[in-house]
Design a protein around this motif. Structure first.
Motif, PDB file in Angstrom:
ATOM      1  N   ALA A   1       0.825  -1.217   0.000  1.00  0.00           N
ATOM      2  CA  ALA A   1       0.000   0.000   0.000  1.00  0.00           C
ATOM      3  C   ALA A   1       0.856   1.262   0.000  1.00  0.00           C
ATOM      4  N   THR A   2       1.884   1.300   0.844  1.00  0.00           N
ATOM      5  CA  THR A   2       2.715   2.504   0.940  1.00  0.00           C
ATOM      6  C   THR A   2       3.598   2.687  -0.292  1.00  0.00           C
TER       7      THR A   2
ATOM      8  N   GLY B   1       2.596   2.008  -3.302  1.00  0.00           N
ATOM      9  CA  GLY B   1       1.675   2.662  -4.220  1.00  0.00           C
ATOM     10  C   GLY B   1       1.542   4.149  -3.934  1.00  0.00           C
ATOM     11  N   LEU B   2       1.526   4.516  -2.652  1.00  0.00           N
ATOM     12  CA  LEU B   2       1.441   5.927  -2.284  1.00  0.00           C
ATOM     13  C   LEU B   2       2.692   6.694  -2.716  1.00  0.00           C
ATOM     14  N   TYR B   3       3.854   6.041  -2.679  1.00  0.00           N
ATOM     15  CA  TYR B   3       5.091   6.673  -3.139  1.00  0.00           C
ATOM     16  C   TYR B   3       4.969   7.089  -4.604  1.00  0.00           C
ATOM     17  N   VAL B   4       4.387   6.195  -5.413  1.00  0.00           N
ATOM     18  CA  VAL B   4       4.215   6.507  -6.835  1.00  0.00           C
ATOM     19  C   VAL B   4       3.290   7.706  -7.003  1.00  0.00           C
ATOM     20  N   LEU B   5       2.236   7.754  -6.213  1.00  0.00           N
ATOM     21  CA  LEU B   5       1.302   8.868  -6.287  1.00  0.00           C
ATOM     22  C   LEU B   5       1.991  10.186  -5.929  1.00  0.00           C
ATOM     23  N   LEU B   6       2.804  10.197  -4.878  1.00  0.00           N
ATOM     24  CA  LEU B   6       3.513  11.410  -4.475  1.00  0.00           C
ATOM     25  C   LEU B   6       4.476  11.875  -5.567  1.00  0.00           C
ATOM     26  N   TRP B   7       5.163  10.905  -6.184  1.00  0.00           N
ATOM     27  CA  TRP B   7       6.094  11.242  -7.276  1.00  0.00           C
ATOM     28  C   TRP B   7       5.342  11.864  -8.445  1.00  0.00           C
ATOM     29  N   HIS B   8       4.204  11.283  -8.779  1.00  0.00           N
ATOM     30  CA  HIS B   8       3.401  11.783  -9.895  1.00  0.00           C
ATOM     31  C   HIS B   8       2.917  13.204  -9.626  1.00  0.00           C
ATOM     32  N   LEU B   9       2.559  13.503  -8.372  1.00  0.00           N
ATOM     33  CA  LEU B   9       2.013  14.814  -8.006  1.00  0.00           C
ATOM     34  C   LEU B   9       3.096  15.839  -7.675  1.00  0.00           C
TER      35      LEU B   9
ATOM     36  N   VAL C   1       4.535   9.312   4.430  1.00  0.00           N
ATOM     37  CA  VAL C   1       4.489   8.009   3.762  1.00  0.00           C
ATOM     38  C   VAL C   1       5.768   7.214   4.030  1.00  0.00           C
ATOM     39  N   SER C   2       6.905   7.896   4.112  1.00  0.00           N
ATOM     40  CA  SER C   2       8.156   7.204   4.444  1.00  0.00           C
ATOM     41  C   SER C   2       8.080   6.591   5.834  1.00  0.00           C
TER      42      SER C   2
ATOM     43  N   LEU D   1       7.087   1.358   8.974  1.00  0.00           N
ATOM     44  CA  LEU D   1       6.174   0.450   9.678  1.00  0.00           C
ATOM     45  C   LEU D   1       6.085  -0.890   8.946  1.00  0.00           C
ATOM     46  N   GLY D   2       5.936  -0.848   7.625  1.00  0.00           N
ATOM     47  CA  GLY D   2       5.828  -2.085   6.858  1.00  0.00           C
ATOM     48  C   GLY D   2       7.021  -2.988   7.037  1.00  0.00           C
ATOM     49  N   PHE D   3       8.226  -2.425   6.993  1.00  0.00           N
ATOM     50  CA  PHE D   3       9.432  -3.252   7.123  1.00  0.00           C
ATOM     51  C   PHE D   3       9.586  -3.819   8.528  1.00  0.00           C
ATOM     52  N   THR D   4       9.106  -3.103   9.546  1.00  0.00           N
ATOM     53  CA  THR D   4       9.274  -3.607  10.908  1.00  0.00           C
ATOM     54  C   THR D   4       8.445  -4.855  11.176  1.00  0.00           C
ATOM     55  N   PHE D   5       7.386  -5.075  10.400  1.00  0.00           N
ATOM     56  CA  PHE D   5       6.629  -6.319  10.557  1.00  0.00           C
ATOM     57  C   PHE D   5       7.466  -7.529  10.156  1.00  0.00           C
TER      58      PHE D   5
END
Length: 441
Positions: A84-85, A87-95, A105-106, A111-115
């Motif tokens: 999910a995050t 995908g959000l990185y791509v959105l931020l880059w596009h905008l 988002v970073s 958080l994702g990697f700590t799981f």
């Protein structure tokens, strides 16, 4: 599925290969991606620092999730969060989004990697103990590192050239797809073996108990404490160096749009992981103590980084990157086996996550500081400073060595350590079995 050491290790290898493949698709272009989005060097590495801050904030809580609700649950949550995050990185880059949005988002990427951190390794060690594994942990970690190196090699090269023939956002989309595949594989293959999640009682009470136990069996064990205190220096320096080498190589090469060349950094580190993993058993036999091997590898690695900053020749720098990667890769399985030999099973995921937290703490400070140094004095000076910072880990490894732990010799009986256990309290017995690209967002 019949649970045997072979099926356990095969599952671990699949997870290591797939996760690294997904992550490494953007490792070769991440800094260029951030700069292309309009961020300065300071902002780009500050965004990375927010990623590592996320790892610091969430390492122990997600480690507790793994210990309370299971390592499989933690792994599955990691794949969902990262997809999910990303995908959000791509959105931020596009905008061409403002910096504060990249920071948020970073943080969630962290958080994702700590799981994953702690949980997957803890799952392996406990499952091997439960299925009667009698081999050496170094060999398992080394083989996993070789496979992770294969995944990183393929992912980093593919990511660089996919970006070159399409655009910088496509590798991130591919990464999210691979993570979805990993979720499906883990859902089918991964089961908690040799470990019973602590699901009873109140969550806050259990979390408080696990935190207390983690301090008792982690920070209050001198050999573990000093090993963890070394982590901010090696971790903080290595994550900056890895990402700063991408634009530095492009500068040396003379073509700012040769994204395939930027991907060489991750590809070289991947190749070093493969070779280093294969060499680990041999390297281990050269030293009586595991800490001696760590001192040797970390010391030479710091020298290699300083030389990367001091020499302005593209091909020489490539060779030095190979050397740095080899030293890092050969020492990693030895450090993993040493640390696992010092901690007990029930708190394993939490303590391993706390160790990752310590490494990430260094990255919070080192990345923006060295990124600012690159803005002011250039990348070469920042590498020299990074090599010096990395060398500060050596005194702490020496202090861990001075505890004369049984795990330093490769001897881990089946019990757990006791902080009040007298002079050998630092020799915390391990899991009952005989005895990681640079992380990034």
């Amino acid at each position: 599925m019949i649970n045997t050491p072979r099926t356990v290790t095969r599952t671990y290898y699949v997870l290591a290969l797939g996760n690294t493949l997904a992550a490494s698709l953007i490792w070769g272009i991440n800094t260029i991606f951030l700069l292309d989005a309009g961020l300065s060097n300071l902002e780009a590495f500050a965004a990375n620092a927010f990623f590592t801050a996320g790892m610091v904030l969430f390492e122990v809580p997600t480690g507790i999730v793994a210990d309370m609700w299971g390592r499989r649950v933690s792994f599955l949550l990691g794949t969902i969060t990262l997809a999910a995050t990303t995908g959000l990185y791509v959105l931020l880059w596009h905008l061409h989004a403002p910096f504060w949005q990249w920071a948020v988002v970073s943080l969630l990427l962290g958080l994702g990697f700590t799981f994953f951190s702690g949980a997957t390794e803890a799952w392996l060690v406990d499952a091997l103990a439960a299925t009667g594994f009698t081999g050496a942990l170094e060999s398992v970690f080394a083989r996993a590192q070789v496979l992770a190196g294969v995944g990183m090699l393929g992912g980093s090269i593919a990511g660089g050239y996919i970006a070159q023939i399409t655009n910088l956002g496509v590798p991130f989309v591919v990464r999210a797809v691979v993570l979805a595949v990993m979720f499906a594989l883990a859902f089918v293959l991964m089961r908690d073996i040799g470990f019973t999640p602590q699901r009873g009682g109140r969550p806050l009470t259990e979390m408080r108990k696990l935190m207390t136990d983690s301090i008792d069996y982690g920070w209050r064990i001198p050999a573990v404490k000093y090993l963890m205190l070394a982590a901010p220096f090696t971790g903080g320096a290595s994550i900056y160096i890895f990402y700063a080498l991408q634009p530095h190589l492009l500068n040396l090469y003379g073509d700012p749009h040769a994204y395939g060349i930027a991907g060489l950094v991750a590809a070289i580190i991947a190749g070093a992981q493969i070779v280093g993993g294969l060499l680990t058993p041999k390297v281990r036999t050269l030293f009586r103590l595991r800490t001696s091997a760590l001192l040797f590898a970390d010391g030479l690695g710091a020298i290699a980084v300083i030389l990367i900053g001091a020499i302005a020749n593209f091909w020489v720098v490539l060779g030095l990157i190979v050397a740095w990667g080899l030293f890092f890769a050969a020492s990693t399985p030895i450090r993993q086996a040493y640390l696992n030999g010092l901690i007990p099973s029930q708190q394993r995921a939490t303590i391993l996550s706390f160790d990752s937290l310590m490494g990430s703490t260094g990255g919070i400070v080192a990345q923006p500081a060295l990124g600012r140094a690159a803005d002011v004095w250039g990348y070469p000076t920042s590498f020299v400073l990074g090599g010096v910072l990395s060398a500060f880990s050596l005194p702490f490894i020496l202090r861990s060595r001075a505890q004369h732990s049984a795990a330093d010799h490769g001897s881990e009986p089946g019990g757990g350590p006791t902080p009040e256990g007298g002079p050998d309290a630092g020799s915390a017995p391990g899991p009952g079995v005989g005895v990681e690209p640079p992380s990034g967002n």
